[in-house]
Enzyme design. Structure first.
Site, PDB file in Angstrom:
ATOM      1  N   GLU A 121      -6.426 -15.051  16.461  1.00 24.15           N
ATOM      2  CA  GLU A 121      -7.753 -15.050  15.575  1.00 24.15           C
ATOM      3  C   GLU A 121      -7.722 -16.311  14.719  1.00 24.15           C
ATOM      4  O   GLU A 121      -6.654 -16.813  14.339  1.00 24.15           O
ATOM      5  CB  GLU A 121      -7.817 -14.027  14.832  1.00 24.15           C
ATOM      6  CG  GLU A 121      -8.933 -13.736  14.185  1.00 24.15           C
ATOM      7  CD  GLU A 121      -9.143 -12.743  13.226  1.00 24.15           C
ATOM      8  OE1 GLU A 121     -10.093 -11.831  13.148  1.00 24.15           O
ATOM      9  OE2 GLU A 121      -8.047 -12.181  12.498  1.00 24.15           O
ATOM     10  N   GLY A 253      -1.758 -13.373   6.307  1.00 20.74           N
ATOM     11  CA  GLY A 253      -1.348 -12.140   5.877  1.00 20.74           C
ATOM     12  C   GLY A 253      -0.634 -11.190   6.688  1.00 20.74           C
ATOM     13  O   GLY A 253       0.486 -10.611   6.944  1.00 20.74           O
ATOM     14  N   ALA A 254      -1.737 -10.819   8.021  1.00 20.16           N
ATOM     15  CA  ALA A 254      -1.289  -9.846   9.104  1.00 20.16           C
ATOM     16  C   ALA A 254      -2.227  -9.965   9.662  1.00 20.16           C
ATOM     17  O   ALA A 254      -3.498 -10.586   9.656  1.00 20.16           O
ATOM     18  CB  ALA A 254      -1.041  -8.612   8.414  1.00 20.16           C
ATOM     19  N   GLU A 256      -4.516  -7.809  13.159  1.00 23.32           N
ATOM     20  CA  GLU A 256      -4.947  -6.455  13.724  1.00 23.32           C
ATOM     21  C   GLU A 256      -4.527  -6.529  15.275  1.00 23.32           C
ATOM     22  O   GLU A 256      -5.189  -5.485  15.898  1.00 23.32           O
ATOM     23  CB  GLU A 256      -6.076  -5.905  13.046  1.00 23.32           C
ATOM     24  CG  GLU A 256      -7.229  -6.711  13.703  1.00 23.32           C
ATOM     25  CD  GLU A 256      -7.671  -7.646  12.803  1.00 23.32           C
ATOM     26  OE1 GLU A 256      -8.886  -8.132  12.897  1.00 23.32           O
ATOM     27  OE2 GLU A 256      -7.040  -8.228  12.069  1.00 23.32           O
ATOM     28  N   HIS A 289      -4.630  -1.528   6.105  1.00 26.68           N
ATOM     29  CA  HIS A 289      -5.785  -2.278   6.293  1.00 26.68           C
ATOM     30  C   HIS A 289      -5.554  -2.781   7.887  1.00 26.68           C
ATOM     31  O   HIS A 289      -6.708  -2.643   8.382  1.00 26.68           O
ATOM     32  CB  HIS A 289      -5.623  -3.418   5.476  1.00 26.68           C
ATOM     33  CG  HIS A 289      -6.601  -4.532   5.955  1.00 26.68           C
ATOM     34  ND1 HIS A 289      -7.721  -4.823   4.834  1.00 26.68           N
ATOM     35  CD2 HIS A 289      -6.842  -5.618   6.711  1.00 26.68           C
ATOM     36  CE1 HIS A 289      -8.506  -5.963   5.489  1.00 26.68           C
ATOM     37  NE2 HIS A 289      -8.154  -6.355   6.630  1.00 26.68           N
ATOM     38  N   GLU A 290      -4.332  -3.357   8.441  1.00 25.06           N
ATOM     39  CA  GLU A 290      -4.505  -3.339   9.686  1.00 25.06           C
ATOM     40  C   GLU A 290      -4.672  -2.403  10.903  1.00 25.06           C
ATOM     41  O   GLU A 290      -5.174  -2.322  11.690  1.00 25.06           O
ATOM     42  CB  GLU A 290      -2.984  -4.187   9.800  1.00 25.06           C
ATOM     43  CG  GLU A 290      -2.806  -5.411   9.246  1.00 25.06           C
ATOM     44  CD  GLU A 290      -3.947  -6.418   9.348  1.00 25.06           C
ATOM     45  OE1 GLU A 290      -4.702  -6.511  10.228  1.00 25.06           O
ATOM     46  OE2 GLU A 290      -4.158  -7.160   8.092  1.00 25.06           O
ATOM     47  N   GLU A 312     -13.469  -6.824   8.457  1.00 20.39           N
ATOM     48  CA  GLU A 312     -12.529  -7.307   7.301  1.00 20.39           C
ATOM     49  C   GLU A 312     -13.134  -6.266   6.003  1.00 20.39           C
ATOM     50  O   GLU A 312     -12.320  -5.852   5.176  1.00 20.39           O
ATOM     51  CB  GLU A 312     -12.622  -8.549   6.869  1.00 20.39           C
ATOM     52  CG  GLU A 312     -12.078  -9.388   8.130  1.00 20.39           C
ATOM     53  CD  GLU A 312     -10.797  -9.099   8.336  1.00 20.39           C
ATOM     54  OE1 GLU A 312     -10.055  -8.311   7.844  1.00 20.39           O
ATOM     55  OE2 GLU A 312     -10.399  -9.420   9.384  1.00 20.39           O
TER      56      GLU A 312
END
Length: 848
Positions: A121, A253-254, A256, A289-290, A312
């Site tokens: 991404e 940060g991470a 998905e 979140h992910e 998001e």
């Protein structure tokens, strides 16, 4: 300006067969990809970037092709439209950019090791295999990988491994998905695994540089989060496993990726025996979140990047919904109030900020879209506003229908509003359009004029701005029954305020609960009424009064000098909600004083006055019966007391350091940063400096490394500052993923600011080359603007960045940050004397 070449309209992929042969030692890989799909026209193309294309074949027949490096394309022609199979053979180098396929480095037993991971991404899949690298171009994928394999290594991907033949690892066919969600990784990994109630395998993977128990917390949260989302969404998790992988080098940060979520180590691993509550909350919300994305983003994906907020913003809201259900004692929505709302309100007040929904015309603009304060925080707040309007039952019904209608496909914002509108019976899109399509937010002025209660809206700005006539449909959430639920016009007048006040029996308030994205400016009469009974207000309302006054002061709509006397009303609050905004305001007062001046001495005394009672009651170490709020407040009051140079607190921190000299990492995590920083600032020498720098380089504990960074960045000795700045390009000491944090921390140190600013300007070309394509690159500009506040620094900032205004992806950030710094400079010039006199008066009165 180069615009997007949208490929999906010409060629719709249906199936990818991807083979990769990766050599870590030689930093090289080769591959062959076959894409089956429908060609709508004869001239088609695939995305590729930095791939050395050896040949292109259509239905196994080699054909001519053309490389377009500017648009990242390989172009070719087909004989006729219809179903085709395109095969491309290619090779490429592995780079350290943390994009595409890349190595992650770590040390184990003194030896440097690496694992391979991916980050596709936004549009980096094209660096790994030729594809239609657009979110709408969903397909199924068969992945096979060969690599320079060592004994006992692990390889992971979106789907389970089927078999290994002649060193090639074959993985099961994926479900239909977007290219940016494809992921794989391999290396010497450890793991812990479990299974959900519905049979989904959950695993946490990390390098062996970490203790095994560092995986436990994440495993528990991930398992329960998947179970929660299956029930909340009323839609099963569609894959056989959900792997969570901690990568030593990871820019975001991470991410998905479907079935193989990747993280910075700091956001998934923690020491269960010595981690601050705030650290646990951060890790839990990032994981939630992910995993929220596995449905909202992966199962149903935005059609194009202009609806990035669909992914998001929703995941940002759902991380709080999930963690609140999993750990109700944490009161995690208080963190949303203290972090996301503040972030959104500050960023969204600058003229030129992007709207939540924004058009994307240039490839570089995709990465510039990831403004966390807008796409994540503001968008989440708008969805919280919708949730408050329609209720949870309608939200869940609407989401279930949304997933059923668009599963394995793509959607737009209008599709979501339609589903929620049908479920709730409300015209959601009519309300939301004004919030999503317009930048900024309103300030609602509330005043009593000629006995009438008058409410009016206008856009709120901090700093220079263009006048406009923007209006919003504002859910007012007032505590007076006679006031309408929505303010859709510029002004609303209600007769006989005195009667309204008598009927209600309490001061008039707007935005009760602080769920709507606006602030309130009460006139003197209404504000005095609220402040006269402020102790009776709930903590969110108390916080909101200070929050709105703080923003109005930053906009020079009220005076900081008038706010300062109010702060004492809140200094003994037991609520983290109130304390965070109280200390945010105190932090902002620092910009009005010069280092080592009488004004700074007075401000330090004021800090001491505000914090001393809480320091005495909370102390350095937690008590068995203390609340979560106590744990979260302690770092704020200790930090304030150390800035105030409270002699007892400084001495206590020094004593704790010496008592733990043999194991500094073992200092209680929520106070460790302050103990280390205090030592560097007041007792520092080259021996301490070298020891902390060595600990930073060798530690694999991300939380400890952050504490060490914040401590080392406080160094005062010019020789040691020079040595530290020289380490900024040393990737073995400071990883590129952590560099922005170092730059920010050093800029805040007055003794180091000039040196690191000089370094930044000198090394801009190197920074751009090293991490320039990353989605968070503009944040380097942001963190500088967070610190600078003098006319001299403003002039230097403009001189350096204005020549870069036409750089795609940087324009908006540069223009906004010039306004941010200029506004701060003007505010200081206007308010400085009055503010400092107010602080001095309070301090003197307290000493009498």
């Amino acid at each position: 300006m180069t615009k997007f070449a949208r490929l999906y309209n010409n060629f719709q992929p249906e199936h990818y067969n991807i083979y990769l042969d990766i050599n870590r030692e030689k930093k090289y890989f080769s591959g062959q990809t076959t894409v089956r799909g429908y060609a709508a026209v004869k001239n088609i193309a695939l995305h590729q970037k930095n791939l050395n294309i050896e040949f292109v074949a259509i239905d196994e027949k080699k054909i001519p092709f053309e490389i377009d490096d500017e648009l990242n394309l390989v172009k070719f022609s087909v004989e006729h439209s219809g179903q085709i199979a395109v095969t491309v053979r290619y090779s490429a180098v592995l780079t350290d950019t943390m994009m595409g396929i890349y190595p992650s480095y770590y040390e184990l037993d003194g030896q440097k090791k690496q694992i391979i991971g991916t980050q596709f991404e936004t549009n980096f899949a094209r660096q790994a295999f030729p594809c239609v690298d657009e979110p709408e171009a969903k397909a199924i994928f068969d992945l096979s990988i060969k690599f320079d394999e060592h004994p006992h290594e692990t390889i992971l991907a979106n789907m389970p491994e089927l078999r290994v033949e002649e060193g090639v690892h074959y993985f099961d066919t994926t479900v239909r998905m977007s290219t940016y969600l494809v992921a794989f990784a391999f290396g010497d990994l450890q793991s812990k695994q479990t299974v959900t109630h519905s049979g989904v395998k959950i695993g946490i993977f990390a390098t062996k540089a970490h203790a095994q128990n560092e995986l436990d917390f994440a495993l528990d949260i991930a398992k329960r989060a998947i179970e929660f989302f299956e029930e909340f969404y009323q839609t099963p998790y569609p894959l056989p496993h959900s792997w969570q992988l901690a990568l030593p080098d990871f820019s975001a940060g991470a991410m998905e990726n479907w079935g193989l979520v990747t993280y910075r180590e700091a956001y998934v691993l923690l020491d269960p025996e010595n981690s601050a509550l705030e650290t646990k909350q951060v890790v839990a919300t990032v994981i939630a979140h992910e995993l929220a994305h596995q449905w909202f983003g992966d199962l149903v994906t935005m059609k194009w990047w202009d609806d990035l907020w669909l992914n998001e913003s929703f995941a940002n809201m759902m991380e709080y919904v999930a963690v609140d259900a999993l750990e109700p004692d944490w009161h995690i929505w208080e963190s949303f109030q203290s972090n996301d709302i503040v972030s959104a309100l500050k960023r969204d007040s600058t003229d030129g900020v992007q709207s939540v929904h924004v058009q994307v015309e240039h490839p570089a603009e995709v990465d510039a879209l990831f403004d966390p304060a807008i796409v994540y925080a503001k968008g989440a707040r708008l969805l919280v506003m919708v949730r408050a309007l329609i209720g949870d039952d309608a939200l869940r019904r609407g989401l279930k229908n949304y997933f059923a209608q668009h599963r394995y496909g793509n959607a737009t914002g209008a599709d979501l509003w339609h589903a929620l509108g049908e479920a709730s019976g409300q015209d959601v899109i009519e309300i939301m359009d004004s919030w999503l399509e317009q930048p900024g937010y309103p300030v609602v002025k509330a005043s009593v004029e000629d006995g009438q209660l008058v409410l009016s809206q206008s856009q709120f700005f901090i700093g220079e701005h263009q006048k406009n006539k923007r209006q919003w449909q504002i859910p007012l959430h007032t505590n007076y029954d006679e006031v309408p639920k929505l303010l859709a016009d510029e002004k609303l007048v209600l007769e006989n305020y005195a009667q309204l006040r008598e009927n209600a029996g309490e001061p008039f308030q707007l935005n009760v609960g602080n769920n709507s994205h606006f602030i309130v400016q009460y006139d003197k009469q209404l504000l005095a009424d609220i402040l006269s009974q402020v102790e009776a207000l709930d903590f969110i309302s108390q916080r909101q009064i200070l929050q709105d006054l703080h923003l109005l002061a930053e906009a020079n709509k009220v005076s900081y000098a008038d706010i300062v006397p109010l702060l004492g009303k809140f200094m003994d609050s037991p609520s983290i909600l109130v304390n965070t905004v109280l200390y945010d305001i105190l932090q902002d007062l620092k910009k009005f004083v010069q280092p080592n001046s009488n004004e700074e001495s007075a401000l330090k005394s004021f800090y001491d006055l505000i914090s001393q009672k809480q320091v005495q009651s909370l102390g350095w170490y937690g008590q068995s019966n203390e609340s979560n709020d106590d744990q979260l407040i302690r770092p704020y009051v200790l930090s304030a007391a150390l800035y105030a140079q409270n002699s007892q607190v400084v001495a206590s921190a020094h004593r704790i350091f010496e008592e733990n000299i043999l194991n500094l990492q073992g200092i209680t995590a929520d106070i460790r940063q302050f103990v280390l920083s205090n030592e560097v600032e007041y007792f520092g020498n080259s021996v301490i400096f070298e020891r902390l720098l060595k600990n930073y380089r060798e530690s694999s504990d991300a939380s400890y490394k952050t504490d060490l960074r914040n401590a080392l960045a406080n160094v005062k000795d010019s020789t040691l500052i020079t040595k530290l700045v020289a380490k900024l390009k040393d990737a073995d000491t400071i990883k590129p993923q952590d560099l922005r944090g170092w730059v920010h921390s050093l800029l805040k140190n007055n003794d180091a600011q000039q040196l690191v600013w000089d370094w930044f300007r000198k090394e801009w070309t190197w920074l751009d080359k090293t991490i320039g394509g990353d989605m968070e690159f503009t944040m380097y500009i942001t963190v500088i603007a967070l610190v600078f506040h003098t006319p001299e620094r403003l002039a230097e900032f403009k001189a350096f960045f204005e020549p870069k205004l036409n750089t795609p992806g940087l324009t908006r950030e540069i223009e906004m940050d010039i306004k941010v710094i200029a506004s701060r400079v003007n505010l200081i010039e206007t308010e400085q004397n009055q503010l400092n006199q107010a602080v001095l008066k309070l301090v003197k009165n307290n000493k009498k």
